[in-house]
Design a protein around this motif. Structure first.
Motif, PDB file in Angstrom:
ATOM      1  N   LEU A 136      59.078  24.791  47.469  1.00  0.00           N
ATOM      2  CA  LEU A 136      59.022  24.113  46.172  1.00  0.00           C
ATOM      3  C   LEU A 136      57.621  23.582  45.830  1.00  0.00           C
ATOM      4  O   LEU A 136      57.243  23.580  44.651  1.00  0.00           O
ATOM      5  CB  LEU A 136      60.038  22.974  46.124  1.00  0.00           C
ATOM      6  CG  LEU A 136      61.487  23.380  45.821  1.00  0.00           C
ATOM      7  CD1 LEU A 136      62.397  22.162  45.838  1.00  0.00           C
ATOM      8  CD2 LEU A 136      61.578  24.084  44.468  1.00  0.00           C
ATOM      9  N   PRO A 137      56.828  23.099  46.817  1.00  0.00           N
ATOM     10  CA  PRO A 137      55.463  22.678  46.450  1.00  0.00           C
ATOM     11  C   PRO A 137      54.657  23.800  45.792  1.00  0.00           C
ATOM     12  O   PRO A 137      53.859  23.536  44.887  1.00  0.00           O
ATOM     13  CB  PRO A 137      54.856  22.269  47.799  1.00  0.00           C
ATOM     14  CG  PRO A 137      56.017  21.845  48.624  1.00  0.00           C
ATOM     15  CD  PRO A 137      57.139  22.759  48.225  1.00  0.00           C
ATOM     16  N   ALA A 138      54.863  25.033  46.245  1.00  0.00           N
ATOM     17  CA  ALA A 138      54.182  26.160  45.604  1.00  0.00           C
ATOM     18  C   ALA A 138      54.674  26.323  44.168  1.00  0.00           C
ATOM     19  O   ALA A 138      53.882  26.615  43.246  1.00  0.00           O
ATOM     20  CB  ALA A 138      54.417  27.446  46.387  1.00  0.00           C
ATOM     21  N   ALA A 139      55.982  26.113  43.957  1.00  0.00           N
ATOM     22  CA  ALA A 139      56.526  26.217  42.599  1.00  0.00           C
ATOM     23  C   ALA A 139      55.923  25.153  41.684  1.00  0.00           C
ATOM     24  O   ALA A 139      55.634  25.413  40.510  1.00  0.00           O
ATOM     25  CB  ALA A 139      58.051  26.073  42.641  1.00  0.00           C
ATOM     26  N   VAL A 140      55.711  23.964  42.210  1.00  0.00           N
ATOM     27  CA  VAL A 140      55.057  22.912  41.417  1.00  0.00           C
ATOM     28  C   VAL A 140      53.638  23.338  41.062  1.00  0.00           C
ATOM     29  O   VAL A 140      53.166  23.133  39.934  1.00  0.00           O
ATOM     30  CB  VAL A 140      55.053  21.577  42.193  1.00  0.00           C
ATOM     31  CG1 VAL A 140      54.258  20.514  41.433  1.00  0.00           C
ATOM     32  CG2 VAL A 140      56.476  21.095  42.446  1.00  0.00           C
ATOM     33  N   GLY A 141      52.944  23.952  42.026  1.00  0.00           N
ATOM     34  CA  GLY A 141      51.610  24.477  41.747  1.00  0.00           C
ATOM     35  C   GLY A 141      51.626  25.550  40.675  1.00  0.00           C
ATOM     36  O   GLY A 141      50.717  25.619  39.832  1.00  0.00           O
ATOM     37  N   PHE A 142      52.662  26.404  40.693  1.00  0.00           N
ATOM     38  CA  PHE A 142      52.798  27.442  39.655  1.00  0.00           C
ATOM     39  C   PHE A 142      52.888  26.823  38.262  1.00  0.00           C
ATOM     40  O   PHE A 142      52.459  27.425  37.277  1.00  0.00           O
ATOM     41  CB  PHE A 142      54.053  28.285  39.890  1.00  0.00           C
ATOM     42  CG  PHE A 142      53.997  29.170  41.097  1.00  0.00           C
ATOM     43  CD1 PHE A 142      52.821  29.767  41.501  1.00  0.00           C
ATOM     44  CD2 PHE A 142      55.144  29.413  41.836  1.00  0.00           C
ATOM     45  CE1 PHE A 142      52.783  30.583  42.604  1.00  0.00           C
ATOM     46  CE2 PHE A 142      55.111  30.235  42.946  1.00  0.00           C
ATOM     47  CZ  PHE A 142      53.926  30.824  43.336  1.00  0.00           C
ATOM     48  N   ILE A 143      53.486  25.642  38.164  1.00  0.00           N
ATOM     49  CA  ILE A 143      53.638  24.986  36.868  1.00  0.00           C
ATOM     50  C   ILE A 143      52.307  24.399  36.395  1.00  0.00           C
ATOM     51  O   ILE A 143      51.907  24.571  35.240  1.00  0.00           O
ATOM     52  CB  ILE A 143      54.713  23.888  36.947  1.00  0.00           C
ATOM     53  CG1 ILE A 143      56.092  24.523  37.223  1.00  0.00           C
ATOM     54  CG2 ILE A 143      54.741  23.046  35.677  1.00  0.00           C
ATOM     55  CD1 ILE A 143      57.192  23.523  37.508  1.00  0.00           C
ATOM     56  N   PHE A 144      51.597  23.729  37.297  1.00  0.00           N
ATOM     57  CA  PHE A 144      50.366  23.059  36.906  1.00  0.00           C
ATOM     58  C   PHE A 144      49.181  24.022  36.778  1.00  0.00           C
ATOM     59  O   PHE A 144      48.294  23.808  35.952  1.00  0.00           O
ATOM     60  CB  PHE A 144      50.023  21.945  37.907  1.00  0.00           C
ATOM     61  CG  PHE A 144      50.849  20.708  37.738  1.00  0.00           C
ATOM     62  CD1 PHE A 144      50.571  19.808  36.719  1.00  0.00           C
ATOM     63  CD2 PHE A 144      51.908  20.442  38.583  1.00  0.00           C
ATOM     64  CE1 PHE A 144      51.333  18.667  36.549  1.00  0.00           C
ATOM     65  CE2 PHE A 144      52.680  19.301  38.433  1.00  0.00           C
ATOM     66  CZ  PHE A 144      52.387  18.407  37.412  1.00  0.00           C
TER      67      PHE A 144
END
Length: 543
Positions: free
Chosen positions: A385-393
């Protein structure tokens, strides 16, 4: 008079005044070439060439009227529906990669329910991946020729039908057929969002729109494990693994009516025909290349895999000779030579090939997380999920970064990606998995920054009438790069892992494989940095 009307008047006056001797209206006149460049930044090329004819009196009045008409057309082209339409297009960008990753979670359940063998399970994955890669360029060209909205809707309808076939499959063979059809129809749908962004949005708006595209594309890989694991655990209506395919049906049922209402049709203006001979040759060449890359390692690299790969090169050469001859005769080639010859296009496509070595990372991380740490697929989805948060930002930062550093945006994101990858390798080697979230966030952020900037750099090099072809080429390079990385770097990973893996051998294999991906990304960064960003004056080089 409102702001929009005032803008039309000012733009109309500006174009009309430019049509007379520019020495009277602006300083620093540098000749017709400079004049053409400045006009083409705001107005279509044919209007510039018409405007810059000597004109006085009545002709000046006509130019003024023409200027108002062109400016009004330019304002109208900013369709107010384009941003809601982007949301519809992003569904088409999200579903194809999602359906590749989501199936991995369901394989044990499919094996148990359908009594499928290991080789059939491999075909469930490789059948989709191969069909998808083989059809992408042709899918993009179909949108150029027959309309991108039409291709998007037809592709989505086919994707829904093949999803239903896969979800209702009563035998392993039917499931494989459904997956191949899913790959083919996804390849018709997938290039249209990227091509439509190029056609619908202005140069100032494209970085932001491409940022949302990159967000959807990146989140699909992270969502695959999480959503797949969640659906199988929840088993809505008792469907079990079938729900990962049937979930596509309500999504498509909502998306298609909205696409009919919101999505503007765009296509190439010139009447052309699909190059069926070129499409068959290219499909054969890509099939011969991609299938052994996807299947070869699983079967121990048998003779047929090497034979097919050896055959792919002469097939590709034959395809290109066929295209050049067709173009020389005045025909309509599938891959237009002018597009490939556009400045920086070959270098940009090579960068895309190296960039998507990143696809193999999710395989290696899943093996490490599940075999080394004893996690379930659903828990692995939570861990990334941290990578997914990075994908958003990342995409939100990318558009702003482009305005500041221009062509260095994509290399910056790729370097950040490489740092994140090396960070995960160090965490695994030194058994500090509790801080993995930091490098994983850097991976997501780096991909979110790099992907839209690199895509904009490549697809923006050609005329909008070929944006579907450019989108198909870029996406195809991603797929081939992913298949190559899984085959080559994956082969290295499994050879280092050995037949009786331990936590130590797993950590070493992971670190070496991920370092190879980081090196590939640094190569992509160097290639992308060498590609000059296009300006308005050369953005339509291939005309």
């Amino acid at each position: 008079m409102n702001d929009g009307q005032l803008g039309i008047v000012l733009d109309g006056l500006r174009l009309a005044l430019w049509s007379d001797n520019p020495n009277r209206f602006r300083p620093g006149y540098a000749g017709k070439a400079e004049q053409d460049r400045q006009c083409s930044r705001d107005f279509p090329e044919q209007q510039c060439s018409r405007a810059f004819q000597p004109s006085f009196g009545w002709e000046q009045t006509m130019n003024l009227a023409t200027g108002f008409a062109v400016a009004a057309t330019k304002k109208a082209e900013g369709d107010s529906r384009r941003w809601p339409a982007l949301g519809i297009l992003l569904v088409g960008a999200f579903l194809p990669p999602l359906d590749f990753f989501i199936v991995n979670v369901a394989l044990p359940s499919i094996r148990s329910d359908l009594k499928a063998s290991g080789s059939i399970l491999q075909l469930v994955i490789s059948g989709y991946a191969t069909a998808y890669a083989v059809m992408l360029i042709t899918g993009g060209r179909l949108g150029d020729l027959y309309g991108r909205r039409l291709a998007f809707i037809v592709g989505m309808l086919g994707f829904a039908a093949s999803s239903a076939l896969s979800g209702l499959a009563w035998s392993p063979v039917v499931l494989v057929v459904g997956r191949v059809c899913q790959g083919l129809t996804a390849a018709i749908m997938a290039p249209q969002p990227l091509a439509s962004i190029e056609a619908l949005f202005s140069d100032d708006e494209k970085p932001r729109a491409l940022g949302f595209y990159a967000m959807a594309f990146g989140l699909a890989s992270a969502a695959g494990l999480l959503l797949g694991g969640g659906l199988i655990l929840a088993s809505p209506l008792g469907l079990g693994w079938r729900s990962i395919f049937l979930i596509n049906l309500p999504i498509v049922a909502v998306t298609i009516p909205l696409a009919l209402v919101l999505l503007k049709e765009t296509r190439a203006n010139e009447p052309e025909q699909l190059d069926s001979g070129g499409a068959l040759l290219l499909a054969a060449a890509l099939f011969a290349l991609v299938l052994p890359l996807v299947e070869g390692r699983e079967y121990g690299w048998p003779f047929w895999s090497w034979l097919l790969m050896a055959t792919s090169l002469p097939l590709l050469i034959g395809f290109w000779i066929y295209e050049l001859r067709l173009d020389a005769r005045g025909g309509d080639p599938l891959v237009v030579p002018k597009v490939i010859a556009a400045p920086g296009m070959k270098q940009g496509l090579t960068a895309a090939l190296f960039f998507y070595a990143l696809a193999a990372f999710w395989l290696f991380f899943s093996v490490y997380d599940q075999s080394g740490r004893g996690k379930t697929p659903f828990q692995t989805g939570i861990d990334i999920l941290p990578a997914a948060v990075g994908f958003i930002f990342g995409p939100l930062i990318s558009s702003r970064l482009e305005r500041r550093v221009g062509r260095w945006t994509a290399p910056t994101g790729m370097v950040l990606l490489a740092i994140g990858l090396i960070g995960t390798a160090l965490c695994v080697l030194y058994d500090t998995a509790h801080v993995l979230s930091l490098p994983l966030f850097a991976i997501g952020l780096g991909q979110g920054v790099a992907l839209p900037a690199m895509t904009h750099t490549i697809t923006g090099r050609v005329h909008r009438k070929w944006s579907g072809l450019a989108a198909g080429l870029v996406t195809s390079m991603f797929q081939i790069g992913g298949a190559l990385s899984v085959a080559v770097i994956g082969g290295l990973f499994y050879s280092l892992l050995g037949n009786s893996p331990t936590n130590h051998s797993l950590a070493q294999a992971y670190a070496v494989a991920v370092s190879c991906i980081a090196l590939s990304l640094l190569l992509a960064a160097g290639l992308t940095a060498g590609v000059r960003r296009t300006g308005s004056e050369n953005q339509r080089h291939a005309t």
